[in-house]
Design a protein around this motif. Structure first.
Motif, mmCIF file in Angstrom:
data_model
loop_
_atom_site.group_PDB
_atom_site.id
_atom_site.type_symbol
_atom_site.label_atom_id
_atom_site.label_comp_id
_atom_site.label_asym_id
_atom_site.label_seq_id
_atom_site.Cartn_x
_atom_site.Cartn_y
_atom_site.Cartn_z
ATOM 1 N N THR A 398 0.809 -1.223 0.000
ATOM 2 C CA THR A 398 0.000 0.000 0.000
ATOM 3 C C THR A 398 0.839 1.269 0.000
ATOM 4 O OG1 THR A 398 -0.138 -0.046 2.422
ATOM 5 C CG2 THR A 398 -1.897 -1.150 1.199
ATOM 6 N N LEU A 399 2.156 1.120 0.034
ATOM 7 C CA LEU A 399 3.039 2.282 0.061
ATOM 8 C C LEU A 399 3.186 2.866 -1.336
ATOM 9 C CD1 LEU A 399 4.977 3.825 2.059
ATOM 10 C CD2 LEU A 399 6.810 2.477 1.036
ATOM 11 N N GLU A 400 3.012 4.172 -1.467
ATOM 12 C CA GLU A 400 3.261 4.869 -2.729
ATOM 13 C C GLU A 400 4.553 5.681 -2.629
ATOM 14 O OE1 GLU A 400 -1.339 5.246 -4.330
ATOM 15 O OE2 GLU A 400 -0.433 6.992 -3.335
ATOM 16 N N LEU A 401 4.601 6.591 -1.672
ATOM 17 C CA LEU A 401 5.812 7.351 -1.387
ATOM 18 C C LEU A 401 6.029 7.361 0.117
ATOM 19 C CD1 LEU A 401 5.169 10.592 -3.532
ATOM 20 C CD2 LEU A 401 6.601 8.662 -4.198
ATOM 21 N N ALA A 402 7.278 7.446 0.527
ATOM 22 C CA ALA A 402 7.590 7.600 1.950
ATOM 23 C C ALA A 402 8.822 8.484 2.074
ATOM 24 C CB ALA A 402 7.839 6.247 2.600
ATOM 25 N N LEU A 403 8.791 9.386 3.017
ATOM 26 C CA LEU A 403 9.947 10.228 3.308
ATOM 27 C C LEU A 403 10.622 9.673 4.549
ATOM 28 C CD1 LEU A 403 11.529 12.817 2.550
ATOM 29 C CD2 LEU A 403 10.132 14.021 4.242
ATOM 30 N N ILE A 404 11.877 9.238 4.408
ATOM 31 C CA ILE A 404 12.568 8.559 5.501
ATOM 32 C C ILE A 404 14.009 9.081 5.599
ATOM 33 C CG2 ILE A 404 11.172 6.478 5.172
ATOM 34 C CD1 ILE A 404 13.574 5.130 3.883
ATOM 35 N N ALA A 405 14.647 8.790 6.731
ATOM 36 C CA ALA A 405 16.071 9.061 6.907
ATOM 37 C C ALA A 405 16.753 7.715 7.095
ATOM 38 C CB ALA A 405 16.308 9.967 8.109
ATOM 39 N N ARG A 406 17.606 7.331 6.150
ATOM 40 C CA ARG A 406 18.167 5.986 6.164
ATOM 41 C C ARG A 406 19.654 5.985 6.498
ATOM 42 N NH1 ARG A 406 18.779 0.911 2.036
ATOM 43 N NH2 ARG A 406 18.445 -0.610 3.674
ATOM 44 N N ASN A 407 20.017 5.112 7.443
ATOM 45 C CA ASN A 407 21.405 4.967 7.855
ATOM 46 C C ASN A 407 22.116 3.987 6.933
ATOM 47 O OD1 ASN A 407 23.840 4.635 9.135
ATOM 48 N ND2 ASN A 407 22.987 4.146 11.138
ATOM 49 N N PHE A 408 23.086 4.485 6.157
ATOM 50 C CA PHE A 408 23.873 3.625 5.272
ATOM 51 C C PHE A 408 25.174 3.173 5.929
ATOM 52 C CE2 PHE A 408 21.231 5.738 2.062
ATOM 53 C CZ PHE A 408 20.831 4.645 1.314
ATOM 54 N N GLY A 409 25.404 3.593 7.183
ATOM 55 C CA GLY A 409 26.675 3.288 7.809
ATOM 56 C C GLY A 409 26.593 2.359 8.991
ATOM 57 N N MET A 410 25.449 1.749 9.248
ATOM 58 C CA MET A 410 25.323 0.941 10.458
ATOM 59 C C MET A 410 26.194 -0.313 10.417
ATOM 60 S SD MET A 410 21.577 -0.896 10.144
ATOM 61 C CE MET A 410 20.708 0.665 10.227
#
Length: 509
Positions: A398-410
């Motif tokens: 059901t997701l169309e768009l989502a605004l997120i902050a993603r950690n690429f360094g974990m």
């Protein structure tokens, strides 16, 4: 209605006072406030809170400079062309329940991790075994990011008695300098100093974590001295705190990127030209300067400079160009209607964007995106939900768009995370959705056996492909803002967000 709300708040305070309140020795207790809830003791789901609070440790740890260093493993060696890894396990280490750390306990913990979702699922592990003080991990094929995977919070090592017969964590007992004293999901975790810690015992005796959803309330906690460390401040609070005589504000760039996650199979979004048009409609510089309030933090690619192998020094900057964006959209058969919204075959170009208030700037950024995309005829309806709604809606479709902050360094090396993203066409909870690329998969396969020089060239190729296809749209590189009470000495910031490192801090006399 207001009266009922007041009564509910009053009742809640009374319950806290009489049922849950415990006296706090302020002189020996450091209080941390942050926006994120935790709901379990499951390392695959909520392990981040237990490594940040220094309850659980892994075989390997990520240092603040991004280097991988020994932790519960003192050393390792590799043979059989990268398919056999031997880890020497630290001796004289005990879990919080008094049991010794043994190679068998390490294998037991890793086996539990392998049964659950997480980055370790991408490691082609064929067999785990022990010999003397060593654990051996045998792989079906070389896997370059194994050490990064073993530094992830989901692969932390717990006492065998932490698990029930089905492998669920029911009583978390790690090896860290702090042990759990009070566990009250989703808002409170109190830990106390582990006197039998194998390394330097912390100076600070108690460490309390309290979830606070409202950014302004967390800022007031910092200003009043109710909390010693407050993570994830909202930009509106910075001026107030920077003028405080009792608080320092620490701002640090971290390998986290604000992105727009989207359903790449949605009939409006399944062409990269449309995704590029949406990107071109965004005023990243305005968002960076006036909302995030960190000029030059705008992002035209996924990977920040801290991830040097993956960061594109000469990336083309798709700066805001409304006319070109409109033209790209219209090239896909869309036409501007009288109300200023694009239409095609009787449908309006209207989408829902989900975001969450755990990171307070996201809701403000979402409003700015809504206004900017309307200028090119795209209508956005914003839903503010819990952060858990993002992966849930992804799996529901059901997701169309989502605004997120993603950690690429974990995991220090983002390859481990990207391999999880690309394991299936469906994508991953916080990565892209319903998109795949055989070229990217082949690049990742080559990276597992590449030399360091080859690895960097392949990483650059992968980053270029992601920047071109835009299965997610990058927006800004993230800066963590932390309020630090002046009574805290030797504050250490972990840009990889794995560890609050309170064991290295102490209070001013």
């Amino acid at each position: 209605m207001l009266k009922q709300g007041f009564l509910a708040i009053t009742l809640g305070l009374l319950l806290w006072l009489f049922l849950d309140y415990q006296p706090v020795d302020k002189e020996n207790t450091l209080t941390v406030g942050g926006p994120f809830e935790f709901t379990s003791q499951d390392l695959a789901k909520d392990g981040y809170i237990y490594t940040r609070m220094q309850v659980a440790e892994a075989l390997v740890e990520v240092q603040p400079n991004g280097e991988l260093a020994p932790k519960l493993a003192t050393s390792w060696d590799v043979e059989n062309e990268g398919k056999t890894w031997h880890f020497s396990i630290r001796d004289n280490v005990h879990f919080h329940d008094g049991q010794p750390l043994t190679p068998s306990a390490v294998v037991h913990s890793l086996e539990q991790a392998m049964r659950k979702p997480g980055v370790i699922q991408q490691a082609p592990i064929s067999h785990l075994s022990t010999s003397g003080d060593r654990v051996t991990i045998e792989l079906e094929k070389p896997f370059r990011p194994l050490l990064s995977t073993l530094a992830h919070f989901s692969t932390a090592i717990l006492s065998p008695d932490s698990y029930d017969s089905e492998g669920n964590v029911v009583d978390i007992k790690g090896t860290g300098p702090y042990k759990v004293a009070t566990l009250a999901p989703p808002h409170k975790l109190n830990v106390t100093r582990f006197e039998a810690y194998y390394d330097t015992v912390p100076s600070i005796r108690e460490l309390h974590y309290l979830t606070g959803h409202r950014a302004e309330s967390r800022a007031l906690q910092a200003q009043s001295g109710q909390a010693d460390l407050i993570y994830t401040l909202d930009p509106a609070s910075l001026d107030m705190l920077q003028q405080s005589d009792t608080v320092d504000v620490v701002s640090e760039s971290i390998p986290r990127t604000v992105i727009i996650k989207l359903d790449n199979e949605h009939r409006f979004l399944n062409d990269k030209g449309i995704r590029q048009a949406l990107s071109m409609a965004l005023d990243r510089e305005g968002i960076a300067s006036h909302i995030i309030r960190v000029p030059e933090s705008e992002a035209y690619q996924l990977f920040p400079p801290a991830l040097s192998h993956w960061h594109l020094e000469n990336a083309s900057q798709m700066t805001q160009n409304l006319e070109h964006a409109k033209a790209l959209i219209q090239s896909q058969g869309w036409q501007m209607a009288d109300d200023g919204i694009m239409t095609r075959e009787g449908e309006r170009f209207a989408l829902n964007m989900v975001t969450y208030a755990d990171r307070p700037e996201l809701t403000v950024i979402a409003t700015a995106i809504q206004a900017q995309l309307r200028e090119v005829g795209v209508e956005i309806d914003i839903t503010v939900d819990n952060s858990s709604a993002i992966p849930r809606r992804h799996h529901e479709g059901t997701l169309e768009l989502a605004l997120i902050a993603r950690n690429f360094g974990m995991t220090a090396d983002p390859l481990a995370i990207l391999l999880e993203d690309t394991a299936t066409h469906q994508g991953s909870d916080w990565g892209h959705m319903n998109w795949s690329s055989s070229v990217l998969t082949d690049l990742f396969e080559q990276m597992n056996t590449a030399s360091d020089v080859e690895y960097q060239a392949l990483a650059q190729n992968a980053a270029n492909l992601l920047a071109d296809e835009m299965p997610v749209i990058p927006l800004a590189f993230y800066t963590q803002q932390v309020a630090v009470n002046k009574r805290v000495n030797n504050f250490v910031f972990d840009p990889f967000e794995n560890n609050y490192r309170v064991s290295e801090m102490y209070f001013a006399d």
